[in-house]
Structure formats: C-alpha cells, structure tokens
Design a protein around this motif. Structure first.
Motif, mmCIF file in Angstrom:
data_model
loop_
_atom_site.group_PDB
_atom_site.id
_atom_site.type_symbol
_atom_site.label_atom_id
_atom_site.label_comp_id
_atom_site.label_asym_id
_atom_site.label_seq_id
_atom_site.Cartn_x
_atom_site.Cartn_y
_atom_site.Cartn_z
ATOM 1 N N ARG A 242 82.292 43.307 46.589
ATOM 2 C CA ARG A 242 82.527 44.502 45.787
ATOM 3 C C ARG A 242 82.106 44.270 44.348
ATOM 4 N N TYR A 243 81.558 45.290 43.728
ATOM 5 C CA TYR A 243 81.237 45.212 42.307
ATOM 6 C C TYR A 243 81.595 46.541 41.643
ATOM 7 N N ALA A 244 81.704 46.510 40.331
ATOM 8 C CA ALA A 244 81.933 47.718 39.554
ATOM 9 C C ALA A 244 81.147 47.617 38.258
ATOM 10 N N ILE A 245 80.747 48.757 37.734
ATOM 11 C CA ILE A 245 80.097 48.828 36.431
ATOM 12 C C ILE A 245 81.088 49.445 35.451
ATOM 13 N N TYR A 246 81.355 48.736 34.372
ATOM 14 C CA TYR A 246 82.241 49.226 33.320
ATOM 15 C C TYR A 246 81.452 49.408 32.029
ATOM 16 N N LYS B 299 84.566 56.301 26.270
ATOM 17 C CA LYS B 299 83.752 57.315 26.932
ATOM 18 C C LYS B 299 82.704 56.661 27.812
ATOM 19 N N ARG B 300 82.486 57.216 28.980
ATOM 20 C CA ARG B 300 81.430 56.722 29.859
ATOM 21 C C ARG B 300 80.056 56.994 29.236
ATOM 22 N N ALA C 39 78.605 55.193 27.071
ATOM 23 C CA ALA C 39 78.584 54.679 25.711
ATOM 24 C C ALA C 39 79.001 53.208 25.800
ATOM 25 N N GLY C 40 79.138 52.547 24.673
ATOM 26 C CA GLY C 40 79.553 51.152 24.699
ATOM 27 C C GLY C 40 78.530 50.255 25.358
ATOM 28 N N ASN C 41 79.000 49.109 25.849
ATOM 29 C CA ASN C 41 78.124 48.101 26.446
ATOM 30 C C ASN C 41 78.385 48.014 27.947
ATOM 31 N N PRO C 42 77.410 48.364 28.792
ATOM 32 C CA PRO C 42 77.638 48.305 30.239
ATOM 33 C C PRO C 42 77.772 46.865 30.732
ATOM 34 N N LEU C 43 78.629 46.681 31.712
ATOM 35 C CA LEU C 43 78.925 45.360 32.270
ATOM 36 C C LEU C 43 79.045 45.477 33.777
ATOM 37 N N ALA C 44 78.420 44.561 34.488
ATOM 38 C CA ALA C 44 78.618 44.469 35.931
ATOM 39 C C ALA C 44 79.699 43.431 36.203
ATOM 40 N N LEU D 137 82.448 53.097 35.369
ATOM 41 C CA LEU D 137 81.379 54.075 35.548
ATOM 42 C C LEU D 137 80.973 54.223 37.010
ATOM 43 N N ALA D 138 80.942 53.101 37.735
ATOM 44 C CA ALA D 138 80.460 53.126 39.120
ATOM 45 C C ALA D 138 81.024 51.927 39.862
#
Length: 305
Positions: free
Chosen positions: A4-8, A14-15, A17-22, A298-299
């Motif tokens: 399982r993974y998630a993107i934050y 706010k989605r 924006a910011g810095n995406p992280l897996a 986010l996902a």
C-alpha cells in the motif's frame, strides 16, 4: 506482493499545494535498490518507506529517498510519515487526539507529536534530531550572484552573508535582499555545482532566504535548489529550515527564550508551503528546536512489487 502507498501534500492544509510525498507502507523486504527504483518511479522530491522499528517502543523505521539517493533525514518525509502512521491507526476517531511517536531515521531517533482533529488537516511536529552546526566554507558573492542570475548587490541583507550549515543535510544559506530578488532568481545548476562545497558526502544545496513573506505572518520567504539530490526546485524543505535556524540565531543574535516563526516556500512554484519553526534559545545558543506542519492525503493505491 502488493504494498500500500499514499501520496500526501505536506506543509499545507490544502491539496495540490505544499510538497508532495509518497509514503510506502509495509516496506520490509524491499532492497535498497528497489527502494531507489520506486523513488525514481514516483519522481517526487522524496519517497519515504515505513519499516518495522528496531525498538518495539518506537512507531516505525523510516528510509527516505530522493530520485537520486538516500537521505539520512528530511523534514517533509518526517511530518508526512508521522501523519500517515497516525491517520492509518486513528483516522476514524470522532474526537481530537494528540499522539506521540518515535521514528527511527538514519540520523537517529526522531520524536514527533501528531494532532488529529476531525474535519481538519492533521498537524505533526518533531524535535530536531541534530542541532544545526556551521560548516567551514568560503563564498564569493559574485559567483553566487552569477549562479542565480542576480547582481552581487542583491546577495546579502543587514549582516547576513552566505554561510554553510547542516542539521543532518548540508545547505548553503544564501540571504537575498528582498522578495523581488528571490522571485527573480534563474538558477544555473552547472555554475552552482562549480561553487558549492561538499560536506557529509553531499554537495551543499542552495537555500535562498529573505525577510518577510507573501503571507503576512511569514518571518522568512525561501526557495531551495538541489541539483545534487536530483531536484530542480523543492516546494518545502524541513531539513533546510532546520539548518536555517542556525544561521538566523548566528546572525540575528536571538535573545534567550522561545522564538516561534513561520517560513514560507514554494510560492514561485505555485505550491505555497508553510513550515512552523520553534527555537528555544539559552545563553545565546539553540537549546532545542522543532519543526512542524500540516499534511493532507491526496491519493492512495497499491504497488505491485
């Protein structure tokens, strides 16, 4: 096996924006080569892998990878991982919770506190595992200006001059005259690689800062470029904010006591981020410091590896 993974999105409420992280869960059994390949596949500034902790009293062991290599410590993966662990365990809670975690990172154990509040973005903050230290380096102001497509007079403000700091990852702190100067930068990675010093086996990344911000609450406005990490520009860099705390205390001579400050980054990328930095100063030195921010999912999905 499926993992399982998630993107934050980290350092934002706010989605998008910011810095995406897996965040990759249950990463035990993955080789270092596989982790690096997965990080390259996500192609985000960092991917964090959650493994069983070595100590049963701790929450998880973290391994953090950029698309180019592994990092011993990084701020937005620490915040994002702490939030992901807490939301996985307590995301269905119908009342506010405050949780304490200890995360095992290559730099050492990192103590984090997570605050969950139904209907709001989750907030996490962590104690710096290493206090910032100044590294030996000499800089030519004109060379730095050339690497940023600026005039030499735009480099520096008040008594702030370029300096080299690390709180786990080395950064060249480049003070710039004002927000307009920061916004007009055209970063030249080849020129930067020629002038940047090496420390702790890494090329010093460029961390540009000035006073003030687009957000009127921000104390500093920043940008970060790291060709040595395989990054063109990063929208939020907690490890750089940790290093910046050393420069701020050194040049500003903070009085003893508690100093909260907000650092904004990512504005020029269209991904505004807010990093919370808290410094406790005693006898002119940083006695302790912590960094925090919000993170939103986010996902999510599964990796077939």
């Amino acid at each position: 096996m499926a993992r399982r993974y998630a993107i934050y999105d980290v350092f934002t409420e706010k989605r998008l924006a910011g810095n995406p992280l897996a965040v990759v869960f249950d990463a035990d059994g993955l080789t270092e080569e596989a982790m690096q390949a997965i990080a390259q596949e996500f192609n985000l500034s960092e991917t964090v892998f959650l493994l069983r902790p070595e100590s049963a009293a701790h929450s998880a062991r973290l391994r953090i990878f950029t698309p180019a290599h592994e990092l011993p410590f990084a701020g937005h993966p620490t915040v994002g991982a702490a939030v992901a662990i807490a939301e996985t365990a307590y995301g269905d809670a119908n009342s506010a919770l405050e949780l304490m975690q200890v995360l095992e990172e290559s730099v050492g154990p990192v103590r984090a506190v997570v605050r969950l509040k139904p209907g709001s973005a989750t907030f996490a903050e962590f104690d710096l595992p290493r206090k910032p230290s100044r590294l030996e380096a000499q800089f030519d102001r004109q060379e730095i200006a050339d690497a940023l497509a600026l005039k030499a007079t735009q480099v520096g403000f008040e008594n702030h001059v370029p300096s080299f700091w690390s709180a786990g990852v080395p950064f060249v702190m480049v003070p710039l005259h004002d927000i307009r100067s920061v916004a007009s930068v055209e970063f030249d990675p080849q020129r930067w690689e020629h002038l940047a010093p090496l420390a702790e086996g890494r090329l010093g990344a460029a961390y540009l800062y000035c006073r003030g911000g687009i957000n009127h609450m921000a104390r500093f406005h920043t940008r970060m470029f790291a060709p040595g990490m395989g990054l063109v520009e990063d929208p939020a860099t907690g490890s750089a904010a940790a290093a910046l705390s050393g420069a701020v205390n050194f040049f500003d001579g903070l009085v003893d006591g508690h100093h909260p400050m907000l650092i904004e980054q990512g504005v020029e990328m269209g991904r505004p981020s807010i990093i919370h930095l808290h410094l406790n100063i005693a006898e002119g030195k940083i006695a302790s410091a912590r960094i925090g921010g919000h993170a939103v999912k986010l996902a999510e999905g599964e990796l077939a590896v």
